[in-house]
Structures are given as C-alpha cells and as structure tokens.
Design a protein around this motif. Sequence first.
Motif, PDB file in Angstrom:
ATOM      1  N   ARG A 230     -23.934   8.114  64.591  1.00 34.57           N
ATOM      2  CA  ARG A 230     -24.295   6.842  65.235  1.00 34.57           C
ATOM      3  C   ARG A 230     -23.042   6.176  65.754  1.00 34.57           C
ATOM      4  O   ARG A 230     -21.960   6.276  65.168  1.00 34.57           O
ATOM      5  CB  ARG A 230     -25.030   5.901  64.275  1.00 34.57           C
ATOM      6  CG  ARG A 230     -24.156   5.221  63.224  1.00 34.57           C
ATOM      7  CD  ARG A 230     -24.323   5.882  61.894  1.00 34.57           C
ATOM      8  NE  ARG A 230     -23.578   5.197  60.830  1.00 34.57           N
ATOM      9  CZ  ARG A 230     -23.108   5.825  59.770  1.00 34.57           C
ATOM     10  NH1 ARG A 230     -23.272   7.130  59.611  1.00 34.57           N
ATOM     11  NH2 ARG A 230     -22.464   5.160  58.834  1.00 34.57           N
ATOM     12  N   ASP A 264     -33.013   7.564  64.584  1.00 37.56           N
ATOM     13  CA  ASP A 264     -32.654   8.976  64.391  1.00 37.56           C
ATOM     14  C   ASP A 264     -33.848   9.746  63.848  1.00 37.56           C
ATOM     15  O   ASP A 264     -34.219   9.585  62.688  1.00 37.56           O
ATOM     16  CB  ASP A 264     -31.470   9.075  63.429  1.00 37.56           C
ATOM     17  CG  ASP A 264     -30.914  10.495  63.354  1.00 37.56           C
ATOM     18  OD1 ASP A 264     -31.691  11.473  63.544  1.00 37.56           O
ATOM     19  OD2 ASP A 264     -29.713  10.647  63.104  1.00 37.56           O
ATOM     20  N   ILE A 621     -28.922  13.919  70.455  1.00 35.02           N
ATOM     21  CA  ILE A 621     -28.533  12.765  69.631  1.00 35.02           C
ATOM     22  C   ILE A 621     -27.038  12.490  69.788  1.00 35.02           C
ATOM     23  O   ILE A 621     -26.606  11.345  69.978  1.00 35.02           O
ATOM     24  CB  ILE A 621     -28.879  13.007  68.153  1.00 35.02           C
ATOM     25  CG1 ILE A 621     -30.389  13.013  67.948  1.00 35.02           C
ATOM     26  CG2 ILE A 621     -28.227  11.963  67.251  1.00 35.02           C
ATOM     27  CD1 ILE A 621     -30.833  13.425  66.561  1.00 35.02           C
ATOM     28  N   GLU A 625     -25.198   9.086  71.206  1.00 39.82           N
ATOM     29  CA  GLU A 625     -24.264   8.265  70.410  1.00 39.82           C
ATOM     30  C   GLU A 625     -22.867   8.258  71.008  1.00 39.82           C
ATOM     31  O   GLU A 625     -22.126   7.281  70.867  1.00 39.82           O
ATOM     32  CB  GLU A 625     -24.239   8.764  68.954  1.00 39.82           C
ATOM     33  CG  GLU A 625     -25.584   8.675  68.253  1.00 39.82           C
ATOM     34  CD  GLU A 625     -26.244   7.301  68.308  1.00 39.82           C
ATOM     35  OE1 GLU A 625     -25.530   6.285  68.104  1.00 39.82           O
ATOM     36  OE2 GLU A 625     -27.461   7.246  68.568  1.00 39.82           O
TER      37      GLU A 625
END
Lengths: 969, 275
Positions: A230, A264, A621, A625
């Motif tokens: 993240r 997530d 992902i 991020e």
Amino acid sequence: MTYSSRGGAEELTLTLYEATSDELIFKSSDMPFLRGQVHYKNKSYQVTLKDSPHEERQRGFYTFELEAGQELYVTLLKELDAEELTRWILEIPLDKSEQEEPQHHHLEELPLKRGAIAHTLEAILVTLYHKPWLSALLLILLSLFPAYQLKNISVDPSLDRVLVQDSPLMKQYKKSLELFGSDKSAILYFKDKDLFQKEKLEKLRAFAWKLQKEDKIARVRSVFTTTFMRYEKEEDTLFTEPLFQDLDISSELLAKRLKHVQKDPNLHGRLIDVPQKTLVFVLELNHHNKTMVPIAELLNSEVKKFKEDFSESFQTGEPTIELFQKEEMAESPKIFMPLITLVLLICFVFFLGSSFAFIITLLATLLSTAWAFGWMTYMNIPIQMMVNLVPGILLTLSATEIVHIASSLKVAKENHFSDVDSLRYLARDIGKALFLTLSTTALGFLSIRFSEIKILQEFSVVASLGLIFAFIITILYIPLHLRLFPYKKKSGSQGHALFKGFEKYFIRLTYQFLFSKKALLPLLAFLMLNTYFATQVEVDNDTFRMIANRAQVKKNLNTFKERMGGMKSIHAVLSFKDSTGEQDHKMTDAKNLKHLWKLHQELEKYKEVKHIESFAGLIAILNREMREGKEEYYKVPNSQNLISQYFIMLSRDDVDPLLSADKLKTNIKISHDLSSSKRTEVFIKKLEKHLERFTKDTPFKFHLTSRNILNIHAANTIISSQSASLITMGLVIVVLISLFFKSLQAGLLSLLPNLFPIFGLFGIMGLLNIPLNVGTCVVAAITIGIAADDTIHLFARYFRDKETSLNPLTASRLTIGDEVVPILTTSLSLALSFSFFSFARFIPLMQFGLLSAYVLLLAVISDLYLGPVLLSRYFLFKEGNSNFIKWMLIDQKTLKEGQVFHNLSTAEVDTILALSRVTFKRENSQGLFIPLKNSSVDIYIHLPTDKESHLSPRTFEKICHNLKTLNLY
Amino acid sequence: MEFFMPSLSASLILSFCLSSGFLCAPLQAAKCDKEGNAIMKEQDKRQSAKTEEEKQKIVIQDVKSKKKEERDLVRFGIKPKENDSRSVLYFNSPATIKGAGLLSWKEQGEENQWLYIPEIKKLQRIASGSRKEYFMGTDFTYADLEGENLKKNNYTCQGEMACPNKQGQCYIIEAKPINESESRNIGYSKRMLLVNKDKLITHKIVFFDLKGAKLKTAEYVQWEQIGKLWRPNLAIMDRHGVQKTFIKVNSRKLNKPIDDLVFEKRFLEKEMHIK
C-alpha cells in the motif's frame, strides 16, 4: 347326523359323529374323493381332508382316495369369501399339528440330500465335536498371527483416502503441488468487537509468529505475516510489510490502514473483515504431511487459549474434518456397538427363545473382526472411515447366518436328535446354503474392489476377509459350544409365536393377492417409481457435507462460509501451447500478462466465485500502489520494462504460489463455497468452457486441478464402480445359484428377489436426496448380501419342500413357514439396530444405518413374498397342477355361473371338473381347453379326449355349444 | 561485505557438521581461544572499509529448470560515521530493468530506503521494515547485504576446525539474533559462520529459518587482498532445492573517494546513474 351333498352323480355322504369348535369328524360314504361344500349349522365351510391311512404322512395338504366306510377326519377351515381362493391354501392347520407331540424321525429318514459340500461340512463338524480340543486349538492358533499384528494397527482418517490415487488427475495435482505449493490449509477465525485494540492484536501477532515456526505449516497467511502492498500518502511511502507488523502506531494511522486494507482483495474478505471485526489465519500446510490430524489437534489446543480474549475463536477447514473423522471412528463403535449388541440379545432371546444364536454371533463378530484387522494391519491397511464399518457389517451378516443355523438346530432338537446328529442334520439341511451365501456375499464385497477409491478398495478386502473368517470361526466354534453347553430345546418363545401369528394372519391375507395378476400392477409401479427416483440420485464426495449440522465442526464450517467463505478452491494452471521452448515467451511478458489480467477480471464475474488470486492480480495491485493508490492504475501495465521492474520488487514467497520459477506456468486460484459435488462439477464445466474460449486465441493451454477436482473425480468413479459392482454381484448370484441348484431358471429367478431391495434402495435415495457417497455406496453390496443370504436359504428350502410336497404352492407355504422366524428375527432386529446410526454425526454412517435398516425391511418383502410367489408361479406354469390344486384355485361358484357352463347343471359341471385337470396354459394336447376367465389366475380346464366319453352326449354337446358361442372351440 | 573461500570437500564436511549441529571430532582441533563476540568485533574492525565501489554480475539460477537470469549491478557504499552508512545500487542490465535502483540510508538508528523505477521515473520511498525480504529476486535478503550487525546478534564460538581449501584454521561461530523480534525481522533463528582465525574472513555461512531448519548456505570464494582488506570476488548463495544466486565482482575499489552526490536521492531521480 348324516350329511349328503346335493345333486350330481357323485355324492358324498358323511356321517358326523364328533364335533368340536373347529373340527367335525365324519365317516365317509362310498365316494372316491371329496369336493364341494359342507353346510353345518347354517354356515358354509370348505372342506379338506386332514389325514388318510393310505398316504404316507407328509406335511401340508394331502390328496387321497377313500374307500367306502373309511373314516375321515375333517378339519373345518374358516369361512371363506368366494373371491379369496388361494387363501385357504395357506390355512394348513399347523396350529393343531404343532400342539401335537412332534414326530420323532431318525436322521436318515429325513429326505435330506448330502452333496459334497454338506458331506465335507458334516465331517468337519462331527470331527470337531468328538475332538473339542481341536476346535479350541485351531481357534487359538489361527488367532495368534492376527493378534500379533494388531499391535501395529494404525488409524488413518486422512481425506486423501477418498481420492483416486493412481489417476492422471492425481499426477497432475502432485506436479502442481511441487510447483505452486499445497492447497491444504487450516483456518483460524477470530472475531471480537474490540478486535483492533492493540492488546488483542499483539496476542494474535505473537500467535502468528509462533505458528510460523511450526514444521507442519508451510506458510502462515495473516495480517501479521502477509505482504500488504500500500502507498501511504502521509508518509509518501510504499509499504510492503504486513498490515499489523508494527503495532506501535496511532489510532488514526490504524484507522487509515484499516480503511486502506479494504481495497486489497487479497486481504479483505480473506484474512480480515474490518466491518465484521474479524481476522483469519490461513495456514498453508506442508503437503508432505500424511495426515492433518496432528496439526488440527495442535491448533485446537492453541485456539482454546483465546477463548476468554475473543467473543468467537475457532479452527475450521479440512484438518478439522479429519480430526472429526478420527474422533468419530473412535467414538462411534463405543456408542453403537454395545447398543446393537444389546438389541440383538433382546431380539434373539425374545424371538428365538434362546441366547445360543446371540452368543455365537457375538463371538464370531468379535473374533472375525480381530482376525480381519490383524491381517489388514499386515497388509498395511489402516483403520479408516469405511473399515470402521466392518464390525457392524460382520455382525449383520453373521447374525443372518447364525439364526438360520440356530433354526436348523432347533428343528433337529425337535426330532430329538443327539448333538452329533444335530450337527449332521445342520450340515445336510443348510450346509450347501451356508457355503453359497458365504460365496455370494464375500464375492459381493470383493466386487467393491472395482472402485478406484483407495478407501473402498481397502474396505472390500477387509470386509471379505472378515466374512470368510466369520464363517470359519462359526464352523469351528459350534461343535465346541455344543460340547460345553449341550443344546436344550426350549419351548417356543413369545416372539416366535408372534411371528407365527404374523405369518398366519398377515401373510396368508396378502399372499393370495400377491399371487394374483393384480399384484403385478403395484409391483411394476414400485419398480418403475423407484427406477425413476433412482435416476435422480446424485453422487457426492464433498467432505464438508459428510458432517451433521449439529456437530460443532460443521457449525464452524458454516459460520466461516457465511461470514468469509472461499474455503474451497480450484486452480487453473496455464502453460504455453508451445512447450518446445522454441518461442521464448514467459508469463511475465506484457502481452501475456494482459491476457491473464483479462481472464482474472472475467473469472471474478462468476457468481460462484468468491475470490480470484493470480500473478496478474498481484502486478495490478503493485501498479496501483506504485501510482499512489490511484484506482485507474489497478491494472497490468502495458510496458514490459515496468513489469520487469515490478517483478524484481516482489518476494519469491508472494510469487511462488502463482508463478513457476521458470515463468512458464501460472496458477490462478479460484475460491468458492459450492457445497455439493454436483454443483461444483457444473461450475467446473463452466470454467472449462470459458478457459477453452480464452485459450483458443491466446498462446496458452490450461488444466484445472485442486483437491476439489480430485474429490469430484472420485465421486464420479463411485457411479461407475457401483454399476460394475452390482452387475458383478448379479452375475455371481445367478451363476452360483444356477450351479448349486443345477438350474439356470433358479439362478435367473433369484434375481428379482435380490434386486427388489436394490430398486427400493436407490429409489428412496433419489426420493430423499440421499447422495451416493463412500458410505452409501456400500449399502448396495450389503443389501444384496443380506437379500441373497435369505433368498438362498429360501430357495434351498423351497426346492427341498417342492420335492416332498404336492404342489408348488404348498411348497412355498411350507418354506415361508420355515423361514419366517429366522428372516423376521434377523431383519427386524438388525433394522432396529442399524436405525441407531441415525444419531451418528458422520453423515455417511447415518445414511448407511438408515438405508441398511430400510433395505432389511425390503428384504423381508422380497424374501417372504416375491421369492415364494415367483417360484410357485414358475413351477405352476411349468408343471401344471394336480387335481388337488383344482379344488383350491377354482372359484366354483363363479365357475358355475360363468358363460362357459351356461345351461349346465351343477352335476354336469361337477362331472366335467372331475374328469378334467387344471392347467395354466393351453397345451398341445387333444381335448377341450376351457378357460376360466373370472379366476384370479389364468386357468384352463382340460378335458382330455379320452375322458369325453365319460360324459353324457347331452352334456358334451352343451359344453361344446357354449364354447363355440364364445369362440373358444 | 566480507567474502571468503572454502574448498569443496571441506565445505561438504562443514555443511554436514553444521547442519547436524555436530562438530566432527577429527576436525575439531581445540576449543576457541577467543570469545565469539570478540572475534566478530575484531573482524569488523579489521575488514571494514570506509567506502566501497563494486561492479557485479548477478546470476540467478532456478535449481529445477536450470534457467538463468543475469543482471549487471553497480554498488556504492560509504560509512561516514560509525554506525551510519549509505549505499546505492542500480542495475545496468538487462535492458528491461536498466536504471532500477535502491538507495539506503542508515543514520542515527533510523533506516530509509528508496526504490527507483525508471519506467515511470519515480523514486518511491519504501518501508524498510522487511529486512528479511529477498533483494530484487536474489537469494540474498536485505539483512544479508547489510553485513554483520554486531549490536543485533550474539556470537558464540563453538570450536575450531580446518578452513576449507587448506586456508588455515577457522572458528565455528554461532550467530543468534539478540531477541525474538530481531530473529523475526531477519527471518533466521540462527546462522553458523566459518571464520578464518588468521585473516578473520568469513568463508561460509549456513542460515537456519525460524523453524530451525537449514534454509540456505552462502559460500565466499575467490578472495582478493586489497591493501589490508580481503574481499571475495564470488559469493554463492544456495537456497536449497529452490534457487542459487551467484554474485561475481568484476571490479572493486575500496577506500577510494566517492562523490557524496551518489548517495543523494537526486542521483537516481535525475537518472545520473544511467547517464
């Protein structure tokens, strides 16, 4: 008082000189035989003759010829309804004969044939009787080896045993384990309203770290140990550490992180649910672990420690199912076997009047179980959930045989045979049948060996061995028992009287109906309905569904499924169509990754899918991020350079479950919660179609794998092996029975009574939605075993009675009379015993018990009704009938009022009947065949040509005229 | 970073001894003449350099498929003060990752790292908490690359044995993290080191995971003396059954001045390292 029949040239005059409540004793006149009705005190009775000094006394009905002046003893039967023709066939006054002193026969007087099997058995029994020490010695010696092996006995509740081990799917699965790790996991669930308080999180974090050190756990996935990628804007930092690695953070930061984690998909809904205040640990287990029981036990004891800290905390997943099975395997026998034993004791004593059968059944079961388990251990077969059923099965089948043995010995004792002669009688009476039942049942269980599922293969071997051992033990022990505890004939028990009453009133009432053509309709309806419902039977090998809802394990599974879900998974493994390596492509190539990301997104749309995990998803992902968490970047980048640069950032632990080290294969994990094998299979087919479309225009090929897939495959093999098993058993029964009775017809006839309960079994399963699983699939084999046992005894008895009795119907009546007690004793007591399994928490065991009870009751119908009816019908058809049957079957009132005998006087009809014989088919003989259409069976009166001259010309002309009018001549 | 070279046979024997936790009697000459912590402190003192510059070739080989990936890496390191250090490394090849780099600062107990992704021209600060994470797909973790952290480990000398390749006598040193937390941070329950008595260079390290099972083995070979310092030109990390990483140093400079700019963020941000 003198009674004369009315009309006709043939008259009977009887002089009544004694009357009791149910018996009139007459003196005869000069009639050759008796027929017609007797009226006495304004009531009508059918008459039959009970005794004749000119005929050898036999059991059942008799035909005879009287001489003038001869005394007749006439037993009055109950008043009959004119339509109930065959009923009175069954009303043999055995009550009276049973109240008399039994006939004492010598053994050799009895018409018992002694074939090779009976001869051998007799020799063994007699030898052992004379040398009881030999019995004891053999029993001890044969027990030594298995007893020695028992010390190495092992228990294996592993769920791997319900899978097909040697299959291409299994090989594929194992390869996938080596590449991507195991899909076996244990799940820990924690929920609390104050879950995200530092103190509670610290406890869970310490626990997660402790679990990381556990050998049996390959990987701990939790918010304390799993990468959480993240970007945190406030710190302008990309974090890859786990969400709760550091707990020394402010509450604001904690709240932000809890908000962030909901974006997530690899964490939220899997390892954490923020609104539900739930945390989950997914413990991926080392795939080399043979069984998951130790880890389940360890985790249970660890999770218990958190009981005070969290409002809910429990373990769930496959390890808990294995542990549950292990516990059930240990507990169920402790609960059910004593209950079953007690019920058998009560029933045997109540129905048979002695504990002889119970003692031998118990001993045979205990010892044969010990021998079977000893040999099983020698063959490296552990106790597993199916083998655990063997003692119960041995108890059932031993009881069935031993009750027949006890009945046979009882008869011997009624004839005042010595113990030795009783054993001889036993061998001759049922020796062949015993051997035949052993063969069919043992072969029947061995037919389960067709299954590809290891657990069933092992079960078939152990059950067959157990049956053979039970037979050996019974044969070895009975002579010893008789020496130690000489058999004393006891008077009939209350249960025995109850069965006899049942036979007398109920069976006699219904038998006629069953014998008639009208019975075909309900029989066909039964078969057709059950066939229809049988087609609705599904297979199910889903281990989650094998546990009753009331068990805590199942409650936990259901709770988790409702709140988090995704406990089951299917893995789509993609590789390249070109496997030569000529084309240098990798799954990490931008173009390929784009395809995979598209697939990922498409698969997410299926309603059955709970979660998708893929390498493409991981890159998406990371891309998001790295771009400060902006949603528009939640996708795979187009740039190959960027993908390569992202790739070097990833740890191997995150990548390995999704991408092979050589980057030529990728694993897409599809999580779902589908509960039945059927629904899962439907979903798998959907996936296959989708992937086929997907791979058509891409360089990929695919295969699906996972334990889920293996379970489905195993479920499907149950059907094919069940069919093979049933067909084999059917053939075995036909062949063996045909050989033993030297009659192919006998073999073929035995099929319907044996298959009748099978129809009922699968029909009820389809109706009640009971699936075919590892528990229920053995019920069919047991069903046939039980039905075949009784059928064989019944057939053996019937064939013997047929030779000595006058007609097939009498033989069936006698057979039922002989078999009703043992059949009802075993069937009712075992049905009651098996019904206790309805309280089992392991569903296949519960279903096994209830279905076995149902099947036992169906077997009663097939053995007491179908078998005798079929045999009688067959032989009546084959042989025609004697004059005596004529009296029994023909409704004379209807006959006389029918069109065939229109205008003929009673005397004329009587004359025709007297000169005729009754047949069940039109033969190629000369003479008149007069059909009796109003009868409940098809009957022809055959007046042979040579008898026509005995009729007056006028009578003959009349009958011919009637037949011409009716187009029957 | 210190690299030493054992002989193959000695390595095998050592591996057996170390992994079984059993010191083979014939090889054990004597008990340690020094205490473990003292040995490692002495090593640090003797082998530390103020600046280091290396050009490395990294080869990553998958054990099962035998497929290799090669990367060229440049590394700079500086220790401006005791307990402070800065380093930067970046890839020169392959083309797909050329220019990707990592900048690390350790100052006054605080650690900061930045990752440069040339494709999006972004220098992203990354959390440096996961020292146990593997560096850029290799078998060396960030903790491995830091070298020996004397404050965070307890060193115990277990005995002595002949060094590999007849390089003299070696200390067998057990290195254990000072506490559970540090153990978890680096991902090891302990390490066993083979340290040359004379030169105080580490020939071999066996790493044990948190469960106490052998995880991987590092061997340091092709030792070169540069002034008073020794450095291995080849390090081989074998992550048993999974992957092997070879780090070959093609050129090296020790204690030579390095422009402070190299250790600034703008060095990567402005792609000075590429230019």
